[in-house]
Design a protein around this motif. Structure first.
Motif, PDB file in Angstrom:
ATOM      1  N   GLY A  13       0.825  -1.220   0.000  1.00 31.48           N
ATOM      2  CA  GLY A  13       0.000   0.000   0.000  1.00 31.48           C
ATOM      3  C   GLY A  13       0.848   1.255   0.000  1.00 31.48           C
ATOM      4  O   GLY A  13       0.579   2.210  -0.737  1.00 31.48           O
ATOM      5  N   ILE A  14       1.894   1.280   0.816  1.00 32.39           N
ATOM      6  CA  ILE A  14       2.786   2.437   0.882  1.00 32.39           C
ATOM      7  C   ILE A  14       3.496   2.641  -0.453  1.00 32.39           C
ATOM      8  O   ILE A  14       3.625   3.771  -0.937  1.00 32.39           O
ATOM      9  CB  ILE A  14       3.785   2.276   2.053  1.00 32.39           C
ATOM     10  CG1 ILE A  14       3.041   2.398   3.388  1.00 32.39           C
ATOM     11  CG2 ILE A  14       4.900   3.301   1.957  1.00 32.39           C
ATOM     12  CD1 ILE A  14       3.865   2.048   4.590  1.00 32.39           C
ATOM     13  N   ILE A  17       1.130   4.264  -2.912  1.00 34.79           N
ATOM     14  CA  ILE A  17       0.941   5.685  -2.609  1.00 34.79           C
ATOM     15  C   ILE A  17       2.125   6.498  -3.121  1.00 34.79           C
ATOM     16  O   ILE A  17       1.952   7.530  -3.770  1.00 34.79           O
ATOM     17  CB  ILE A  17       0.717   5.905  -1.098  1.00 34.79           C
ATOM     18  CG1 ILE A  17      -0.650   5.354  -0.697  1.00 34.79           C
ATOM     19  CG2 ILE A  17       0.842   7.378  -0.734  1.00 34.79           C
ATOM     20  CD1 ILE A  17      -0.888   5.320   0.794  1.00 34.79           C
ATOM     21  N   PHE A  18       3.357   6.052  -2.860  1.00 37.15           N
ATOM     22  CA  PHE A  18       4.536   6.774  -3.350  1.00 37.15           C
ATOM     23  C   PHE A  18       4.577   6.792  -4.874  1.00 37.15           C
ATOM     24  O   PHE A  18       4.970   7.779  -5.483  1.00 37.15           O
ATOM     25  CB  PHE A  18       5.821   6.177  -2.785  1.00 37.15           C
ATOM     26  CG  PHE A  18       6.105   6.584  -1.378  1.00 37.15           C
ATOM     27  CD1 PHE A  18       6.090   7.913  -1.007  1.00 37.15           C
ATOM     28  CD2 PHE A  18       6.378   5.632  -0.412  1.00 37.15           C
ATOM     29  CE1 PHE A  18       6.344   8.295   0.298  1.00 37.15           C
ATOM     30  CE2 PHE A  18       6.642   6.007   0.897  1.00 37.15           C
ATOM     31  CZ  PHE A  18       6.617   7.340   1.259  1.00 37.15           C
ATOM     32  N   SER A  20       2.002   6.827  -6.858  1.00 38.36           N
ATOM     33  CA  SER A  20       1.004   7.816  -7.277  1.00 38.36           C
ATOM     34  C   SER A  20       1.537   9.229  -7.111  1.00 38.36           C
ATOM     35  O   SER A  20       1.308  10.087  -7.955  1.00 38.36           O
ATOM     36  CB  SER A  20      -0.278   7.656  -6.470  1.00 38.36           C
ATOM     37  OG  SER A  20      -0.853   6.401  -6.716  1.00 38.36           O
ATOM     38  N   CYS A  21       2.235   9.501  -6.037  1.00 35.44           N
ATOM     39  CA  CYS A  21       2.800  10.826  -5.804  1.00 35.44           C
ATOM     40  C   CYS A  21       3.790  11.195  -6.913  1.00 35.44           C
ATOM     41  O   CYS A  21       3.835  12.332  -7.355  1.00 35.44           O
ATOM     42  CB  CYS A  21       3.482  10.896  -4.436  1.00 35.44           C
ATOM     43  SG  CYS A  21       2.311  10.833  -3.065  1.00 35.44           S
TER      44      CYS A  21
END
Length: 134
Positions: A13-14, A17-18, A20-21
């Motif tokens: 999950g982390i 997220i990174f 996507s950033c």
């Protein structure tokens, strides 16, 4: 049966997220590039035909209209704003009598800059004018 630990799911999950950033950073850079390659222009469209037809403004890459760079429908004569590419072009407007968003030779039209190409380097806060004549 496959067992996945909570730690592995959390790590995945982390990472997502990174990832996507990083894409948002690219989007921000792409938007900055797009803004640098476009110029906001303002003008006034006059319609001397008083026909009440739909109006279209086109930014053309050539005077014959085979290279349409940008087009916007206008509900009524008056002030308008549009984004031009940094390349020189022709600004053209017409009364779209049959509402097909395509210019027909029998439709009334007008040119900005007397039908001469606009030099985008010379466009500033001065308004462009287009008059559609009968």
């Amino acid at each position: 049966m496959l067992r996945v630990s909570m730690r592995a799911v959390l790590l995945l999950g982390i990472l997502l997220i990174f990832s996507s950033c990083r894409n948002f950073k690219r989007l921000d850079r792409d938007l900055d590039t797009l803004e640098a390659e476009r110029l906001q222009a303002f003008g006034t469209l006059r319609d001397e035909t008083s026909s009440g037809d739909s109006l279209m403004i086109l930014y053309l890459g050539d005077a014959h209209g085979s290279d349409i760079l940008y087009g916007i429908p206008i509900e009524k004569p008056g002030d308008f704003e549009l984004w031009l590419t940094v390349e020189d072009g022709w600004l053209f407007a017409f009364a779209d009598t049959n509402d097909d968003n395509q210019f027909q030779p029998e439709e009334s039209y007008g040119w900005a800059n007397g039908g001469e190409p606009l030099n985008v380097a010379d466009i500033n806060d001065e308004a462009l004018g287009i008059t559609i004549q009968a």
